[in-house]
Write an enzyme that holds these catalytic residues in place. Structure first.
Site, PDB file in Angstrom:
ATOM      1  N   HIS A 154      -4.816  12.156  -2.699  1.00  0.00           N
ATOM      2  CA  HIS A 154      -6.058  11.454  -3.031  1.00  0.00           C
ATOM      3  C   HIS A 154      -7.045  11.547  -1.869  1.00  0.00           C
ATOM      4  O   HIS A 154      -6.672  11.916  -0.751  1.00  0.00           O
ATOM      5  CB  HIS A 154      -5.798   9.988  -3.391  1.00  0.00           C
ATOM      6  CG  HIS A 154      -4.899   9.255  -2.452  1.00  0.00           C
ATOM      7  ND1 HIS A 154      -5.333   8.745  -1.256  1.00  0.00           N
ATOM      8  CD2 HIS A 154      -3.580   8.959  -2.527  1.00  0.00           C
ATOM      9  CE1 HIS A 154      -4.321   8.156  -0.654  1.00  0.00           C
ATOM     10  NE2 HIS A 154      -3.241   8.274  -1.389  1.00  0.00           N
TER      11      HIS A 154
HETATM   12  P1  TYD Z   1      -1.030   5.230  -2.753  1.00  0.00           P
HETATM   13  O1  TYD Z   1      -2.245   4.981  -1.929  1.00  0.00           O
HETATM   14  O2  TYD Z   1      -1.152   6.183  -3.897  1.00  0.00           O
HETATM   15  O3  TYD Z   1       0.171   5.734  -1.810  1.00  0.00           O
HETATM   16  P2  TYD Z   1       0.266   7.063  -0.902  1.00  0.00           P
HETATM   17  O4  TYD Z   1      -1.086   7.602  -0.710  1.00  0.00           O
HETATM   18  O5  TYD Z   1       0.834   6.586   0.372  1.00  0.00           O
HETATM   19  O6  TYD Z   1       1.200   8.010  -1.575  1.00  0.00           O
HETATM   20  O7  TYD Z   1      -0.471   3.824  -3.248  1.00  0.00           O
HETATM   21  C1  TYD Z   1       0.742   3.706  -3.967  1.00  0.00           C
HETATM   22  C2  TYD Z   1       0.726   2.388  -4.719  1.00  0.00           C
HETATM   23  O8  TYD Z   1       0.651   1.288  -3.826  1.00  0.00           O
HETATM   24  C3  TYD Z   1      -0.461   2.245  -5.678  1.00  0.00           C
HETATM   25  O9  TYD Z   1       0.018   1.616  -6.845  1.00  0.00           O
HETATM   26  C4  TYD Z   1      -1.401   1.318  -4.981  1.00  0.00           C
HETATM   27  C5  TYD Z   1      -0.479   0.475  -4.113  1.00  0.00           C
HETATM   28  N1  TYD Z   1      -1.101   0.071  -2.832  1.00  0.00           N
HETATM   29  C6  TYD Z   1      -1.479  -1.245  -2.638  1.00  0.00           C
HETATM   30  O10 TYD Z   1      -1.320  -2.113  -3.518  1.00  0.00           O
HETATM   31  N2  TYD Z   1      -2.040  -1.601  -1.438  1.00  0.00           N
HETATM   32  C7  TYD Z   1      -2.225  -0.689  -0.446  1.00  0.00           C
HETATM   33  O11 TYD Z   1      -2.752  -1.044   0.643  1.00  0.00           O
HETATM   34  C8  TYD Z   1      -1.855   0.674  -0.673  1.00  0.00           C
HETATM   35  C9  TYD Z   1      -2.071   1.723   0.377  1.00  0.00           C
HETATM   36  C10 TYD Z   1      -1.298   1.008  -1.878  1.00  0.00           C
END
Ligand code: TYD
Length: 135
Positions: free
Chosen positions: A52
């Protein structure tokens, strides 16, 4: 904001035979005010995280333990960074796509962020991100 602004930043390191110490001060060692800290851990072998970009969030990523790679893309170019020490990290500016892979066993990835969690700040579709980054 561009890929050229994304860079490794060395952190202060206080060497001590009792164990080393590193600290991070907002707007001194990282170029933004820190609003949120989160970390990835218990990452299974072969897993990929990220995938992302963010409209407004600035971020600083550190390998607190173990190692992993961060791939950054601006829609045209890409760069891969290997993070493997807790005394430096990678600054990622807004409008940069990031992917994380090659996690070593037991690794911990800590991310300092300039914003509270906001699902609306994400681009999760790469083509949409590329279109937006060319505007
Ligand atoms: P995501 O940002 O997609 O994780 P990564 O980039 O590390 O693979 O987030 C994964 C899940 O966690 C998504 O459902 C959103 C949630 N999340 C939160 O609730 N708070 C946060 O601060 C973060 C980073 C993610």
């Amino acid at each position: 904001m561009s890929l050229a602004e994304c860079r490794i930043i060395d952190l202060p390191k206080i060497n001590d035979p009792r164990g080393n110490l590193t600290f991070i001060e907002a707007e001194r060692h990282v170029p933004f005010e820190i609003r949120r800290v989160y970390y990835l851990y218990d990452v299974p072998g072969g897993a990929e995280r990220g995938g992302h970009a963010h409209r407004a969030m600035h971020q600083f990523i550190i390998a607190m333990s173990g190692s992993f790679d961060v791939i950054l893309k601006d829609g045209t170019q890409e760069k891969r960074f290997h993070l493997n020490r807790s005394y430096f990290g990678l600054y990622v500016c807004p409008m940069i796509w990031r992917e994380l892979d090659n996690f070593s066993s037991g690794s911990v990835c800590m991310a300092l962020s300039s914003t509270f969690y906001d699902a609306g700040d994400y681009y999760r579709d790469y083509d949409e991100f590329v279109r937006a980054s060319k505007v």
